[in-house]
Write a protein that holds these residues in place. Structure first.
Motif, PDB file in Angstrom:
ATOM      1  N   ARG A  30       0.861  -1.184   0.000  1.00  0.00           N
ATOM      2  CA  ARG A  30       0.000   0.000   0.000  1.00  0.00           C
ATOM      3  C   ARG A  30       0.898   1.234   0.000  1.00  0.00           C
ATOM      4  O   ARG A  30       2.032   1.188   0.485  1.00  0.00           O
ATOM      5  N   PRO A  31       0.412   2.355  -0.538  1.00  0.00           N
ATOM      6  CA  PRO A  31       1.249   3.559  -0.611  1.00  0.00           C
ATOM      7  C   PRO A  31       1.830   3.991   0.735  1.00  0.00           C
ATOM      8  O   PRO A  31       2.978   4.419   0.789  1.00  0.00           O
ATOM      9  N   ASP A  32       1.063   3.850   1.820  1.00  0.00           N
ATOM     10  CA  ASP A  32       1.567   4.297   3.120  1.00  0.00           C
ATOM     11  C   ASP A  32       2.626   3.351   3.696  1.00  0.00           C
ATOM     12  O   ASP A  32       3.249   3.654   4.703  1.00  0.00           O
ATOM     13  N   GLU A  33       2.841   2.214   3.040  1.00  0.00           N
ATOM     14  CA  GLU A  33       3.863   1.267   3.479  1.00  0.00           C
ATOM     15  C   GLU A  33       5.179   1.439   2.715  1.00  0.00           C
ATOM     16  O   GLU A  33       6.134   0.711   2.955  1.00  0.00           O
ATOM     17  N   ILE A  34       5.205   2.380   1.801  1.00  0.00           N
ATOM     18  CA  ILE A  34       6.391   2.590   0.964  1.00  0.00           C
ATOM     19  C   ILE A  34       7.139   3.830   1.440  1.00  0.00           C
ATOM     20  O   ILE A  34       6.555   4.901   1.563  1.00  0.00           O
ATOM     21  N   SER A  35       8.425   3.676   1.700  1.00  0.00           N
ATOM     22  CA  SER A  35       9.235   4.818   2.124  1.00  0.00           C
ATOM     23  C   SER A  35      10.042   5.352   0.946  1.00  0.00           C
ATOM     24  O   SER A  35      10.265   4.650  -0.050  1.00  0.00           O
ATOM     25  N   MET A  36      10.473   6.574   1.067  1.00  0.00           N
ATOM     26  CA  MET A  36      11.324   7.175   0.045  1.00  0.00           C
ATOM     27  C   MET A  36      12.641   6.407  -0.065  1.00  0.00           C
ATOM     28  O   MET A  36      13.216   6.301  -1.147  1.00  0.00           O
ATOM     29  N   GLY A  55      10.149  15.960  -3.560  1.00  0.00           N
ATOM     30  CA  GLY A  55       9.821  16.681  -2.332  1.00  0.00           C
ATOM     31  C   GLY A  55       9.336  15.817  -1.189  1.00  0.00           C
ATOM     32  O   GLY A  55       9.793  15.948  -0.075  1.00  0.00           O
ATOM     33  N   SER A  56       8.385  14.948  -1.459  1.00  0.00           N
ATOM     34  CA  SER A  56       7.802  14.110  -0.412  1.00  0.00           C
ATOM     35  C   SER A  56       7.191  12.872  -1.056  1.00  0.00           C
ATOM     36  O   SER A  56       7.091  12.778  -2.283  1.00  0.00           O
ATOM     37  N   ARG A  57       6.767  11.951  -0.213  1.00  0.00           N
ATOM     38  CA  ARG A  57       6.105  10.760  -0.731  1.00  0.00           C
ATOM     39  C   ARG A  57       4.833  11.140  -1.487  1.00  0.00           C
ATOM     40  O   ARG A  57       4.534  10.601  -2.545  1.00  0.00           O
ATOM     41  N   MET A  58       4.070  12.099  -0.942  1.00  0.00           N
ATOM     42  CA  MET A  58       2.848  12.519  -1.614  1.00  0.00           C
ATOM     43  C   MET A  58       3.165  13.195  -2.947  1.00  0.00           C
ATOM     44  O   MET A  58       2.465  12.986  -3.939  1.00  0.00           O
ATOM     45  N   GLY A  59       4.252  13.964  -2.995  1.00  0.00           N
ATOM     46  CA  GLY A  59       4.672  14.561  -4.256  1.00  0.00           C
ATOM     47  C   GLY A  59       5.043  13.500  -5.285  1.00  0.00           C
ATOM     48  O   GLY A  59       4.715  13.632  -6.471  1.00  0.00           O
ATOM     49  N   LEU A  60       5.684  12.444  -4.822  1.00  0.00           N
ATOM     50  CA  LEU A  60       6.033  11.329  -5.698  1.00  0.00           C
ATOM     51  C   LEU A  60       4.776  10.632  -6.212  1.00  0.00           C
ATOM     52  O   LEU A  60       4.652  10.323  -7.402  1.00  0.00           O
ATOM     53  N   MET A  61       3.803  10.414  -5.319  1.00  0.00           N
ATOM     54  CA  MET A  61       2.562   9.748  -5.728  1.00  0.00           C
ATOM     55  C   MET A  61       1.797  10.598  -6.747  1.00  0.00           C
ATOM     56  O   MET A  61       1.263  10.085  -7.733  1.00  0.00           O
TER      57      MET A  61
END
Length: 195
Positions: A30-36, A55-61
């Motif tokens: 899941r997306p919240d289980e993936i780290s940069m 910038g951030s995980r959300m920016g990557l998504m």
């Protein structure tokens, strides 16, 4: 000058590698289980490169979702038939519905993460002007209006697209039933056009 080009080529290569690695990780987690850090290791780049670029995980998504949606956009604007401009409107409509389902099915976890990233009062709506939704809606409504001028094409495009964000449909996609959804959307569109 050659070094500048190489850096740009390297940056483009790194971007593609990071997005590809993110997509591969999303197939497993899941997306919240993936780290940069995981993304950087899978892409073969430094963690700083990922942070600098996105910038951030959300920016990557967000970047990954835009990249996937842009591929569909490019196919519609300049690709070959049946998605591209040289196809008849009915074939384009069905191909576009199939294309939307493919994008959503391929990125269901990503879409869920992006949807949960905003509060319920900020949750994207059909009329929020999001570029991806605006393009999808505009293209659908244009094709529907061309095929059946008496139809309320603007509303029907919203109705067709709204099915893609419902919980039962997302669960269907999680079970790998994207083709079933694509068939249902084609049947719905056929009913609208032939009524």
């Amino acid at each position: 000058m050659a070094e500048v080009r190489r850096e740009r080529a390297d940056a483009a290569r790194n971007r593609r590698a990071i997005l590809r690695a993110t997509e591969e990780l999303l197939a497993l987690y899941r997306p919240d289980e993936i780290s940069m850090e995981q993304v950087a290791a899978a892409a073969g780049v430094g963690k700083g490169t990922v942070f600098h670029r996105f910038g951030s995980r959300m920016g990557l998504m967000h970047a990954l979702m835009q990249d996937r949606a842009l591929a569909l956009h490019d196919a519609v604007v300049s690709g070959p038939p049946p998605l591209g401009p040289d196809a008849d409107p009915r074939s384009r409509l069905f191909a576009f519905l199939d294309g939307i389902v493919a994008v959503v099915a391929r990125n269901k976890g990503l879409l869920a993460a992006l949807g949960h990233a905003v509060t319920t009062t900020q949750r994207p709506r059909a009329d929020d002007g999001h570029p991806v939704y605006r393009f999808w809606h505009g293209h659908l409504s244009t094709l529907l209006a061309e095929l059946r001028p008496s139809l309320d094409a603007e509303l029907m495009a919203h109705v067709l697209l709204s099915t893609l964000s419902s919980e039962p449909i997302l669960r269907l996609l999680e079970r790998g039933e994207g083709e079933r959804l694509a068939v249902a959307l084609r049947l719905t569109a056929t009913s609208l056009l032939d009524a």
